[in-house]
Design a protein around this motif. Sequence first.
Motif, PDB file in Angstrom:
ATOM      1  N   ASP A   1     -15.041   7.435  -6.303  1.00  0.00           N
ATOM      2  CA  ASP A   1     -14.943   8.529  -5.339  1.00  0.00           C
ATOM      3  C   ASP A   1     -13.898   8.244  -4.264  1.00  0.00           C
ATOM      4  OD1 ASP A   1     -17.475  10.219  -6.077  1.00  0.00           O
ATOM      5  OD2 ASP A   1     -18.151   8.139  -6.040  1.00  0.00           O
ATOM      6  N   GLN A   2     -13.339   9.314  -3.726  1.00  0.00           N
ATOM      7  CA  GLN A   2     -12.363   9.226  -2.639  1.00  0.00           C
ATOM      8  C   GLN A   2     -13.118   9.185  -1.310  1.00  0.00           C
ATOM      9  OE1 GLN A   2      -8.877   9.525  -3.140  1.00  0.00           O
ATOM     10  NE2 GLN A   2      -8.345   9.348  -1.008  1.00  0.00           N
TER      11      GLN A   2
ATOM     12  N   ILE B   1      -7.342  -0.607  14.279  1.00  0.00           N
ATOM     13  CA  ILE B   1      -6.520  -0.084  13.183  1.00  0.00           C
ATOM     14  C   ILE B   1      -7.178  -0.438  11.858  1.00  0.00           C
ATOM     15  CG2 ILE B   1      -4.269  -0.164  12.036  1.00  0.00           C
ATOM     16  CD1 ILE B   1      -3.068  -0.973  14.746  1.00  0.00           C
ATOM     17  N   ILE B   2      -7.351   0.582  10.997  1.00  0.00           N
ATOM     18  CA  ILE B   2      -7.899   0.354   9.660  1.00  0.00           C
ATOM     19  C   ILE B   2      -6.732   0.072   8.721  1.00  0.00           C
ATOM     20  CG2 ILE B   2      -9.207   1.340   7.741  1.00  0.00           C
ATOM     21  CD1 ILE B   2     -10.535   3.231   9.775  1.00  0.00           C
ATOM     22  N   ARG B   3      -6.839  -1.049   8.003  1.00  0.00           N
ATOM     23  CA  ARG B   3      -5.817  -1.418   7.031  1.00  0.00           C
ATOM     24  C   ARG B   3      -6.467  -1.690   5.682  1.00  0.00           C
ATOM     25  NH1 ARG B   3      -0.894  -2.489   9.324  1.00  0.00           N
ATOM     26  NH2 ARG B   3      -0.856  -2.819  11.567  1.00  0.00           N
ATOM     27  N   ASP B   4      -5.648  -1.889   4.656  1.00  0.00           N
ATOM     28  CA  ASP B   4      -6.187  -2.260   3.348  1.00  0.00           C
ATOM     29  C   ASP B   4      -6.811  -3.655   3.449  1.00  0.00           C
ATOM     30  OD1 ASP B   4      -4.040  -4.056   3.349  1.00  0.00           O
ATOM     31  OD2 ASP B   4      -2.838  -2.860   1.984  1.00  0.00           O
TER      32      ASP B   4
ATOM     33  N   ARG C   1     -12.906  -2.222  -0.330  1.00  0.00           N
ATOM     34  CA  ARG C   1     -12.832  -3.103   0.850  1.00  0.00           C
ATOM     35  C   ARG C   1     -11.709  -2.634   1.758  1.00  0.00           C
ATOM     36  NH1 ARG C   1     -14.442  -6.530  -3.227  1.00  0.00           N
ATOM     37  NH2 ARG C   1     -16.254  -7.817  -2.735  1.00  0.00           N
ATOM     38  N   ILE C   2     -12.003  -2.649   3.036  1.00  0.00           N
ATOM     39  CA  ILE C   2     -11.003  -2.310   4.047  1.00  0.00           C
ATOM     40  C   ILE C   2     -11.078  -3.355   5.151  1.00  0.00           C
ATOM     41  CG2 ILE C   2     -11.061   0.164   3.559  1.00  0.00           C
ATOM     42  CD1 ILE C   2     -12.883   0.501   6.020  1.00  0.00           C
TER      43      ILE C   2
ATOM     44  N   ILE D   1      -9.362   5.765   1.020  1.00  0.00           N
ATOM     45  CA  ILE D   1      -9.411   4.741  -0.027  1.00  0.00           C
ATOM     46  C   ILE D   1     -10.240   5.298  -1.173  1.00  0.00           C
ATOM     47  CG2 ILE D   1     -11.486   3.550   0.830  1.00  0.00           C
ATOM     48  CD1 ILE D   1      -9.943   0.888   0.119  1.00  0.00           C
ATOM     49  N   THR D   2      -9.949   4.836  -2.388  1.00  0.00           N
ATOM     50  CA  THR D   2     -10.714   5.258  -3.557  1.00  0.00           C
ATOM     51  C   THR D   2     -11.590   4.111  -4.016  1.00  0.00           C
ATOM     52  OG1 THR D   2      -8.924   6.740  -4.233  1.00  0.00           O
ATOM     53  CG2 THR D   2     -10.543   6.156  -5.908  1.00  0.00           C
TER      54      THR D   2
END
Length: 199
Positions: free
Chosen positions: A135-136, A145-148, A166-167, A158-159
């Motif tokens: 799911d998206q 700040i949200i990053r990968d 994980r973020i 994120i999918t």
Amino acid sequence: MWVVYRKGARSIIGITAVGGIDPDKETAIKEVVGGTVAPGDISEYEAIQVTDREKISQYLEAFPGRLVVTGTTKQPRLVIREPEVFSLYITTDAGDKHPIDGIPIIPADGTSSVLITIQKVDERAKPQTGKKDNDQLYLRANHGIIRDAAGKEAISSITLDKGEARIRLFSETVKRVATIQIMANNPDIQDCMLRVEFV
């Protein structure tokens, strides 16, 4: 009334008109399949006839969201089932937590971060790890700040990969509590929220 479904996925695609005399099965399948956007081969479909007036009424009320095909390939049957509801289970790798409310804590230095793991679970808290669980998710934070997961790229969505993602949230240099909202594109997944304190 005929209920027509795709054999492999067991997904109901339509029903024939109610009233009068039902057509034969092959005609019913062709009639319903012909009205779909991407019909495919007619052999991919099957149909179940319903003649009981009470059941027809119940099935019409449940169609499309709650009417499903169960049973074996040779003996399929129709069942009315409440739609499944999923939620997101959140964990972090934060070493420290606030002693009162358990909020994860990271230094307010602008470089520290916390890894956040998101897991899709069902109503019994069982992790969902199938191919259909990609799911998206959309992400929003009022601070930080949200990053990968690697911490390289700022992201706002994120999918899930087989139900998991994980973020990483990076802190600011101001001491405060950040709130992260995680919203699903799928209406059957409940949105969730996580707070992280910068100290």
